[in-house]
Design a protein around this motif. Structure first.
Motif, PDB file in Angstrom:
ATOM      1  N   GLY A  63       3.149  43.216  74.633  1.00  0.00           N
ATOM      2  CA  GLY A  63       2.786  42.806  73.291  1.00  0.00           C
ATOM      3  C   GLY A  63       3.372  43.705  72.219  1.00  0.00           C
ATOM      4  O   GLY A  63       3.720  43.244  71.125  1.00  0.00           O
ATOM      5  N   TYR A 104       6.512  42.959  70.088  1.00  0.00           N
ATOM      6  CA  TYR A 104       6.450  41.979  69.009  1.00  0.00           C
ATOM      7  C   TYR A 104       5.672  42.468  67.788  1.00  0.00           C
ATOM      8  O   TYR A 104       5.604  41.766  66.781  1.00  0.00           O
ATOM      9  CB  TYR A 104       5.797  40.682  69.516  1.00  0.00           C
ATOM     10  CG  TYR A 104       6.466  40.109  70.737  1.00  0.00           C
ATOM     11  CD1 TYR A 104       7.460  39.149  70.615  1.00  0.00           C
ATOM     12  CD2 TYR A 104       6.104  40.531  72.018  1.00  0.00           C
ATOM     13  CE1 TYR A 104       8.084  38.613  71.734  1.00  0.00           C
ATOM     14  CE2 TYR A 104       6.727  40.009  73.144  1.00  0.00           C
ATOM     15  CZ  TYR A 104       7.712  39.060  72.996  1.00  0.00           C
ATOM     16  OH  TYR A 104       8.326  38.535  74.105  1.00  0.00           O
ATOM     17  N   MET A 135      -0.208  38.972  70.073  1.00  0.00           N
ATOM     18  CA  MET A 135       0.670  40.024  70.559  1.00  0.00           C
ATOM     19  C   MET A 135       0.053  41.414  70.375  1.00  0.00           C
ATOM     20  O   MET A 135       0.425  42.358  71.063  1.00  0.00           O
ATOM     21  CB  MET A 135       2.032  39.957  69.854  1.00  0.00           C
ATOM     22  CG  MET A 135       2.828  38.680  70.108  1.00  0.00           C
ATOM     23  SD  MET A 135       3.307  38.389  71.821  1.00  0.00           S
ATOM     24  CE  MET A 135       1.979  37.290  72.380  1.00  0.00           C
TER      25      MET A 135
END
Length: 392
Positions: free
Chosen positions: A21, A24, A357
């Motif tokens: 995650g 991003y 994210m």
């Protein structure tokens, strides 16, 4: 910090891991992407016919830099950093214009369209000033498909632009089998019938990943899967047994339109195996090329932050089609509406994904199914590019 991308499947399953995650959401990661990807690769920035006459210019942002793209009198289209060589003020302070020269508004340092310093207050009393050396800092330029492509690789630091043939044209060979196949569409001679700009609240990689797979098509693209039924099966590959085949229209579909009705005049030079077919190409890092028998749709992405991306989408048709549209004799709204809806559907999905994210539930990433293997390849490419920079 970037956690290494894993290539091995999740034990006991056919799923493969994604990026984490953090890839991003991290401002640090985004900064590295700008430096190692967008500022070192070829970026498609604008249509060449948007600056048709000498003196016309536009400014564009590539990575962390603002660039002037100008049509000169002697040297075709040139590109420069929008930075005055005197004290650094931006030379062009609006998005576009037309001038005989490019002049900084701070101390009136003035540059020819070809880049050299031609005038400044008291310049004649400084004969030792090298007007080429203190000209605008140039940026590498290529024209292809009727678009201007630039690369910011810094020659002063020993960097050279990557081979356009190996990188940009190499992506075309992967999807079309030969660059000559895309030449059949005559894209460089087409005209823009419609252009839309989307401000997407999502990381640029989510948009690329979405474009690369069709596992989501049956869920969110009812119009597209009606026109191209095979997309409902979740497969986005255009190759079968190593051969390029494209995606076929449905039997009752007459054109690449929102309701499957007739489109407009088809391109005269497409090959028989390109009729009633849709092809899609991702040209890393920021271009999507979509071809149909009567239109070409080109997306250009401009990442703004780790959670925001501007996407410009152009619909290209034969010049005579656009002339009839401009004269009010022809309507291409059904042709435009199909991919406009696809864009809105895709971008909403990306925007609904972006907040997750940063969730602890996605800290280690997610999973890719076998039909999403293209995304896994993209992740490997991304990891190599970004980690190469972090090792410097």
């Amino acid at each position: 910090m970037i956690i290494d991308h894993l290539d091995a499947p999740v034990p006991g399953s056919s799923l493969h891991p994604t990026l984490t995650g953090e890839a991003y959401t991290s401002a640090e990661v985004f900064e590295r992407e700008q430096q190692e990807i967008f500022e070192k690769m070829w970026n498609c920035v604008l249509r060449a016919d948007s600056i048709p006459s000498p003196g016309q210019w536009k400014t564009v942002t590539v990575g962390r830099e603002e660039i002037i793209v100008v049509r000169t009198r002697k040297a075709g289209i040139k590109a420069y950093h929008n930075v005055c060589r005197h004290r650094g003020m931006r030379v062009c302070t609006s998005g576009d214009g037309k001038n005989k020269t490019l002049q900084c508004g701070y101390h009136a340092w003035t540059y020819a369209l070809e880049g050299e310093l031609v005038a400044a207050p008291n310049l004649t009393s400084m004969p030792d000033v090298d007007r080429e050396q203190y000209g605008l800092k140039s940026v590498a330029v290529r024209e292809w498909l009727g678009y201007v492509w630039v690369c910011l690789s810094d020659a002063d630091q020993g960097e050279q632009p990557p081979s356009f043939e190996e990188t940009v044209l190499g992506e075309v060979r992967t999807s079309f089998g030969a660059v000559e196949s895309i030449d059949n569409y005559g894209i460089e001679n087409l005209r823009c019938g419609e252009s839309k700009t989307y401000d997407v609240a999502a990381n640029w990689k989510l948009i690329i990943e979405n474009f690369m797979e069709c596992y989501h098509c049956a869920t969110i693209h009812p119009e597209l899967t009606e026109v191209i039924p095979e997309f409902a099966d979740g497969l986005a590959s255009q190759r079968a047994n190593g051969e390029v085949h494209g995606a076929s229209f449905g039997e009752q579909i007459r054109g690449f339109t929102v309701d499957g009705s007739d489109g407009v005049t088809e391109f005269p030079s497409i090959a028989p195996d390109q009729e009633r077919k849709y092809y899609a190409i991702t040209v890393k890092p920021q271009v999507f090329i979509n071809t149909a028998p009567d239109q070409v749709i080109i997306h250009r992405m401009f990442p703004v932050s780790e959670s925001r991306t501007i996407v410009v989408c152009d619909w290209l048709f034969l010049p005579e089609v656009v002339e009839r549209v401009d004269a009010g004799e022809l309507d291409v709204s059904k042709s435009v509406e199909l991919f406009h809806r696809v864009n809105l559907q895709d971008f909403e999905a990306c925007e609904q994904t972006q907040p997750s994210m940063s969730s602890r539930a996605y800290r280690s990433g997610g999973a890719l199914v076998p039909s999403e293997h293209h995304i896994g390849e993209f992740h490997s490419w991304w990891t190599q590019r970004v980690e190469a920079g972090s090792a410097d």
